[in-house]
Design a protein around this motif. Structure first.
Motif, mmCIF file in Angstrom:
data_model
loop_
_atom_site.group_PDB
_atom_site.id
_atom_site.type_symbol
_atom_site.label_atom_id
_atom_site.label_comp_id
_atom_site.label_asym_id
_atom_site.label_seq_id
_atom_site.Cartn_x
_atom_site.Cartn_y
_atom_site.Cartn_z
ATOM 1 N N PHE A 61 6.216 -6.995 -7.084
ATOM 2 C CA PHE A 61 5.892 -6.640 -8.460
ATOM 3 C C PHE A 61 4.459 -7.051 -8.773
ATOM 4 C CE2 PHE A 61 10.508 -7.155 -8.651
ATOM 5 C CZ PHE A 61 10.902 -6.127 -9.485
ATOM 6 N N PRO A 62 3.824 -6.367 -9.732
ATOM 7 C CA PRO A 62 2.525 -6.866 -10.199
ATOM 8 C C PRO A 62 2.723 -8.199 -10.912
ATOM 9 C CG PRO A 62 2.998 -4.684 -11.128
ATOM 10 C CD PRO A 62 4.225 -5.148 -10.422
ATOM 11 N N ARG A 63 1.711 -9.027 -10.896
ATOM 12 C CA ARG A 63 1.735 -10.282 -11.658
ATOM 13 C C ARG A 63 1.423 -9.956 -13.116
ATOM 14 N NH1 ARG A 63 -1.938 -13.919 -10.913
ATOM 15 N NH2 ARG A 63 -0.565 -15.706 -11.028
ATOM 16 N N SER A 64 1.725 -10.866 -14.018
ATOM 17 C CA SER A 64 1.407 -10.630 -15.426
ATOM 18 C C SER A 64 -0.100 -10.540 -15.651
ATOM 19 C CB SER A 64 2.021 -11.718 -16.312
ATOM 20 O OG SER A 64 1.558 -12.992 -15.920
ATOM 21 N N SER A 65 -0.905 -11.073 -14.732
ATOM 22 C CA SER A 65 -2.362 -10.995 -14.863
ATOM 23 C C SER A 65 -2.881 -9.562 -14.730
ATOM 24 C CB SER A 65 -3.043 -11.868 -13.803
ATOM 25 O OG SER A 65 -2.801 -11.369 -12.501
ATOM 26 N N ILE A 66 -2.034 -8.621 -14.327
ATOM 27 C CA ILE A 66 -2.459 -7.229 -14.169
ATOM 28 C C ILE A 66 -3.046 -6.684 -15.471
ATOM 29 C CG2 ILE A 66 -0.222 -6.170 -14.719
ATOM 30 C CD1 ILE A 66 -2.556 -4.991 -11.921
ATOM 31 N N ARG A 67 -2.630 -7.239 -16.597
ATOM 32 C CA ARG A 67 -3.138 -6.763 -17.891
ATOM 33 C C ARG A 67 -4.637 -6.993 -18.039
ATOM 34 N NH1 ARG A 67 -4.081 -11.122 -20.983
ATOM 35 N NH2 ARG A 67 -2.968 -13.024 -20.489
ATOM 36 N N LYS A 68 -5.211 -7.897 -17.255
ATOM 37 C CA LYS A 68 -6.637 -8.194 -17.317
ATOM 38 C C LYS A 68 -7.476 -7.235 -16.475
ATOM 39 C CE LYS A 68 -5.636 -13.136 -17.614
ATOM 40 N NZ LYS A 68 -5.765 -14.416 -16.891
ATOM 41 N N TYR A 69 -6.812 -6.375 -15.715
ATOM 42 C CA TYR A 69 -7.499 -5.494 -14.774
ATOM 43 C C TYR A 69 -7.231 -4.039 -15.119
ATOM 44 C CZ TYR A 69 -7.949 -9.853 -12.264
ATOM 45 O OH TYR A 69 -8.253 -11.149 -11.932
ATOM 46 N N ASN A 70 -8.091 -3.166 -14.620
ATOM 47 C CA ASN A 70 -7.925 -1.728 -14.821
ATOM 48 C C ASN A 70 -7.200 -1.144 -13.607
ATOM 49 O OD1 ASN A 70 -10.895 -2.445 -16.048
ATOM 50 N ND2 ASN A 70 -9.660 -1.169 -17.392
ATOM 51 N N LEU A 71 -5.988 -1.648 -13.361
ATOM 52 C CA LEU A 71 -5.218 -1.270 -12.184
ATOM 53 C C LEU A 71 -3.742 -1.099 -12.528
ATOM 54 C CD1 LEU A 71 -6.666 -3.932 -9.697
ATOM 55 C CD2 LEU A 71 -7.226 -1.496 -9.736
ATOM 56 N N ALA A 72 -3.072 -0.248 -11.755
ATOM 57 C CA ALA A 72 -1.617 -0.093 -11.841
ATOM 58 C C ALA A 72 -1.088 -0.011 -10.419
ATOM 59 C CB ALA A 72 -1.237 1.165 -12.608
ATOM 60 N N GLN A 73 -0.023 -0.755 -10.126
ATOM 61 C CA GLN A 73 0.548 -0.730 -8.781
ATOM 62 C C GLN A 73 1.043 0.675 -8.482
ATOM 63 O OE1 GLN A 73 3.075 -4.086 -7.898
ATOM 64 N NE2 GLN A 73 3.998 -3.042 -6.159
ATOM 65 N N CYS A 74 0.664 1.221 -7.335
ATOM 66 C CA CYS A 74 0.941 2.625 -7.011
ATOM 67 C C CYS A 74 2.423 2.985 -7.031
ATOM 68 C CB CYS A 74 0.349 2.986 -5.659
ATOM 69 S SG CYS A 74 -1.452 2.986 -5.666
ATOM 70 N N ASN A 75 3.263 2.162 -6.446
ATOM 71 C CA ASN A 75 4.682 2.505 -6.364
ATOM 72 C C ASN A 75 5.537 1.706 -7.350
ATOM 73 O OD1 ASN A 75 4.234 0.145 -4.992
ATOM 74 N ND2 ASN A 75 5.586 0.625 -3.285
ATOM 75 N N CYS A 76 4.918 1.150 -8.350
ATOM 76 C CA CYS A 76 5.594 0.365 -9.396
ATOM 77 C C CYS A 76 6.271 -0.891 -8.843
ATOM 78 C CB CYS A 76 6.587 1.197 -10.183
ATOM 79 S SG CYS A 76 5.806 2.544 -11.072
ATOM 80 N N VAL A 77 7.171 -0.723 -7.899
ATOM 81 C CA VAL A 77 7.806 -1.862 -7.230
ATOM 82 C C VAL A 77 7.844 -1.550 -5.738
ATOM 83 C CG1 VAL A 77 9.902 -3.236 -6.966
ATOM 84 C CG2 VAL A 77 9.254 -2.389 -9.223
ATOM 85 N N GLY A 78 7.281 -2.434 -4.945
ATOM 86 C CA GLY A 78 7.338 -2.260 -3.498
ATOM 87 C C GLY A 78 8.642 -2.828 -2.961
ATOM 88 N N VAL A 79 9.157 -2.228 -1.901
ATOM 89 C CA VAL A 79 10.411 -2.666 -1.295
ATOM 90 C C VAL A 79 10.144 -3.103 0.139
ATOM 91 C CG1 VAL A 79 12.726 -1.938 -0.552
ATOM 92 C CG2 VAL A 79 11.801 -1.138 -2.736
ATOM 93 N N ILE A 80 10.585 -4.315 0.489
ATOM 94 C CA ILE A 80 10.505 -4.812 1.859
ATOM 95 C C ILE A 80 11.933 -4.979 2.357
ATOM 96 C CG2 ILE A 80 9.684 -6.623 3.385
ATOM 97 C CD1 ILE A 80 7.697 -7.398 1.181
ATOM 98 N N ASP A 81 12.329 -4.110 3.284
ATOM 99 C CA ASP A 81 13.665 -4.203 3.877
ATOM 100 C C ASP A 81 13.700 -5.320 4.909
ATOM 101 O OD1 ASP A 81 14.964 -2.010 2.518
ATOM 102 O OD2 ASP A 81 13.663 -0.676 3.680
ATOM 103 N N SER A 82 14.901 -5.767 5.234
ATOM 104 C CA SER A 82 15.056 -6.910 6.138
ATOM 105 C C SER A 82 14.531 -6.646 7.543
ATOM 106 C CB SER A 82 16.517 -7.366 6.187
ATOM 107 O OG SER A 82 17.327 -6.349 6.715
#
Length: 125
Positions: A61-82
């Motif tokens: 997930f993005p950190r709450s600090s993302i609000r300070k930057y002009n960025l958005a995580q591309c896939n909203c939530v990344g998934v790491i499978d086992s």
């Protein structure tokens, strides 16, 4: 307590770490950054690979600090499978022409590890 093993892929990599014991996520730190011209996004490398236990999933997930930057995580939530053993990478798209972006050494995202239920899917009419 669940143990999640990780491996540093580069010497400058940082261990995922919670800022506070009650935090849900562990911070991930950027050790590299490159511009992906084809997709119009910044790709940040963390320099680490993890071993998520079977029956669990790692969510980026993005950190709450993302609000300070002009960025958005591309896939909203990344998934790491086992079974994934590659480097954890996080991609961000600029949200405006003025780019305030994460720098190498910045905490760029957070990793949350959760269990998931075994599910069967049945087609019905």
């Amino acid at each position: 307590m669940l143990e999640v093993k990780f491996k540093k892929l580069v010497e400058t990599a940082k261990c995922p770490i919670k800022a506070h014991p009650t935090d849900a996520g562990a911070d991930l730190t950027a050790v590299s950054r490159k511009w992906d011209e084809e997709h119009g996004c910044w790709i940040y490398g963390t320099g680490i690979a993890t071993e998520i236990p079977e029956g669990y999933v790692g969510l980026i997930f993005p950190r709450s600090s993302i609000r300070k930057y002009n960025l958005a995580q591309c896939n909203c939530v990344g998934v790491i499978d086992s079974h994934y053993r590659g480097e954890i990478m996080v991609s961000y798209k600029p949200t405006s022409d003025v780019q305030k972006i994460y720098e190498i050494g910045d905490k760029i995202a957070q990793l949350i590890v959760l269990p998931y239920p075994e599910i069967s899917y049945t087609e019905v009419e």
